[in-house]
Design a protein around this motif. Structure first.
Motif, PDB file in Angstrom:
ATOM      1  N   GLN A  12       0.852  -1.195   0.000  1.00 23.01           N
ATOM      2  CA  GLN A  12       0.000   0.000   0.000  1.00 23.01           C
ATOM      3  C   GLN A  12       0.885   1.241   0.000  1.00 23.01           C
ATOM      4  O   GLN A  12       1.994   1.204   0.494  1.00 23.01           O
ATOM      5  N   ALA A  86      -2.295   6.163  -5.771  1.00 23.53           N
ATOM      6  CA  ALA A  86      -3.558   5.681  -5.202  1.00 23.53           C
ATOM      7  C   ALA A  86      -4.708   5.760  -6.212  1.00 23.53           C
ATOM      8  O   ALA A  86      -5.507   4.829  -6.321  1.00 23.53           O
ATOM      9  N   ALA A  87      -4.789   6.860  -6.992  1.00 19.03           N
ATOM     10  CA  ALA A  87      -5.915   7.026  -7.916  1.00 19.03           C
ATOM     11  C   ALA A  87      -5.823   6.038  -9.077  1.00 19.03           C
ATOM     12  O   ALA A  87      -6.827   5.497  -9.529  1.00 19.03           O
ATOM     13  N   SER A  90      -6.817   2.542  -7.669  1.00 15.94           N
ATOM     14  CA  SER A  90      -8.243   2.331  -7.419  1.00 15.94           C
ATOM     15  C   SER A  90      -9.040   2.367  -8.711  1.00 15.94           C
ATOM     16  O   SER A  90     -10.003   1.605  -8.848  1.00 15.94           O
ATOM     17  N   ILE A  93      -8.486  -1.131 -10.374  1.00 13.98           N
ATOM     18  CA  ILE A  93      -9.182  -2.198  -9.639  1.00 13.98           C
ATOM     19  C   ILE A  93     -10.702  -2.045  -9.812  1.00 13.98           C
ATOM     20  O   ILE A  93     -11.418  -3.035 -10.015  1.00 13.98           O
ATOM     21  N   ALA A  94     -11.195  -0.826  -9.788  1.00 18.74           N
ATOM     22  CA  ALA A  94     -12.645  -0.615  -9.963  1.00 18.74           C
ATOM     23  C   ALA A  94     -13.082  -1.082 -11.351  1.00 18.74           C
ATOM     24  O   ALA A  94     -14.118  -1.733 -11.502  1.00 18.74           O
TER      25      ALA A  94
END
Ligand SMILES: Nc1nc2c(ncn2[C@@H]2O[C@H](COP(=O)(O)OP(=O)(O)O)[C@@H](O)[C@H]2O)c(=O)[nH]1
Ligand SMILES: [Mg+2]
Length: 432
Positions: A12, A86-87, A90, A93-94
């Protein structure tokens, strides 16, 4: 192949690159939905990733395709090496989870699938978890050996020998009146004796492998004001414990973690041993003695200015502290000054040598977990019963040998493991 799961496989937080992994039925379709055509197996290809729903570009990524069964999980696996923000993570993954049949992975689910597809046994899965957690060289080496199957190989070998020993005993049950080749049953008994000795020797290794995982424990003991807390602070290189000229300052056990010879080491400072003046100090002394008992090594600190008697066990180290103030150290004691640092280097060298000799690598792999220890103790007990029963009748002995084989088989996951799987894999982080 099970339905596809998705997870971030790398750590992470912000990084240059992040790796997103997809495993299972539909991994190939998912990869082509985001990245266009699927690259040839195990070859990295640079692709523009786009959201299949909106067509919106998401990132430029390296993608890899591992068709079953030549993958970590044994299923179809796709890897997306995206930029580690991070963006980006995500959004990718989305987009993957929006595809039909794909969902986020549970902790340890990738490794669990690898186990279920025969890619690794349970000891290897545990070795992998330890490798991910390894903080020192010694831990890394031990975990790597275990992940590569050394420990599992040892246990599988024992299980195979137990199965053939029980076959020899059963031959006697099935054909009691026939002329078996000479000494079939006694060969079975002989094999059990050897195995029982091997398992017991492995159990009696002083917890070496468990120490490598959890840390070697050193307890500092001695009279109040001898300089125990000062010594801990010296060893730790920081003010971990309060130092004062008032006797009875340290009451609780204070620990500092060091790395010696590549192994984790916990050094515990304790309350000075004397007649306690109050209930809290008495509790501190009780804890000090308990810690002394559990420790792998005890350092007995003596104040050179006011030497008090100590009670070292064989192998313990006596530290003659405050050597800056007073007299020659007696034979066998190490002169140091926690105040000036004199003699500390020699003490650290002695501790390093001790830790290396007790935890250092051996030919035979070490027992590393309480789970393995419990099952091996079960197996050893069953073999002892089998040896007693063998003189009465082969049936009883054969049953106990079968129980021993079952117990050893559960370590690597060869037999009835369902109930222990959840417990092992839940400890993994998501994406592993
Ligand atoms: N001169 C000298 N004083 C020390 C040395 N080590 C500790 N002291 C002093 O001895 C007193 C007790 O030290 P402390 O570490 O609290 O002892 P503990 O009760 O055994 O934990 C303090 O005043 C320290 O400053 C040393 O090597 N030399
Ligand atoms: Mg103290």
């Amino acid at each position: 192949m099970s339905a596809a799961i998705v997870a971030l496989a790398s750590g992470q937080g912000r990084a240059g690159v992040a790796i997103i992994r997809v495993s299972g039925e539909g991994a190939g379709e998912a990869l082509s939905a985001l990245a266009g055509n699927v690259p040839s197996p195990r070859r990295a290809a640079l692709r523009r990733l786009a959201d299949p729903a909106s067509g919106e570009p998401l990132d430029d990524a390296l993608v890899l395709w591992f068709p079953a069964p030549a993958s970590f999980t044994g299923e179809d696996v796709a890897e997306l090496h995206v930029h580690g923000g991070a963006a980006v993570i995500s959004a990718v993954i989305a987009a993957l989870c929006a595809l039909p049949g794909l969902r986020l992975a549970e902790p340890g689910e990738f490794t669990r699938r690898a186990f279920e597809n025969g890619k690794l046994d349970l000891t290897q899965a545990e070795g992998l978890a330890d490798l991910v957690d390894a903080e020192t060289e010694g831990q890394r080496r031990q975990a790597l050996r275990q992940m590569q199957g050394e420990l599992g190989g040892l246990y599988d070998g024992w299980r195979a020998r137990l199965v053939s020993a029980s076959a020899l005993l059963e031959a006697e049950i099935d054909f009691p009146d026939e002329d078996l080749p000479d000494g079939v049953a006694s060969r079975g008994v002989c094999a059990i004796e050897t195995l029982a000795a091997d398992i017991e020797a492995h159990l009696a290794d002083g917890g070496r492998g468990e120490r490598v995982r959890d840390g070697y424990r050193i307890a500092i003991l001695g009279a109040p004001n001898a300089g125990k807390s000062s010594l801990l602070n010296r060893l730790a290189g920081r003010e971990a414990a309060i130092v004062s000229p008032i006797a009875g300052t340290t009451r609780d056990v204070i620990e500092a973690r060091l790395v010696l010879a590549g192994f984790p080491v916990w050094v515990a400072d304790t309350a000075g041993l004397r007649e306690a003046v109050d209930a809290i100090e008495a509790e501190g002394i009780r804890r000090a003695l308990a810690r002394a008992d559990e420790a792998d090594l005890r350092l007995w600190v003596v104040d050179a200015g006011a030497p008090a008697a100590v009670a070292p066990r064989p192998g313990d180290i006596v530290v003659w502290n405050k050597a800056d103030l007073a007299a020659q150290a007696p034979d066998g004691a190490m002169p140091v000054s926690a105040a000036t640092g004199q003699g500390i280097e020699a003490l650290v060298a002695a501790l390093t040598e001790r830790v290396a000799s007790e935890l250092g690598a051996r030919e035979a792999p070490a027992l590393t977990r309480a789970r393995h220890r419990a099952l091996l103790e079960e197996a050893a007990a069953a073999l002892r019963r089998a040896l007693e029963a063998a003189s009465i009748g082969a049936e009883l002995a054969a049953e106990d040998v079968r129980l021993a084989a079952r117990a050893v088989g559960r370590i690597t996951g060869r037999v009835d493991v369902e109930e222990i799987l959840g417990e092992i894999f839940a400890r993994f982080c998501i994406g592993k």
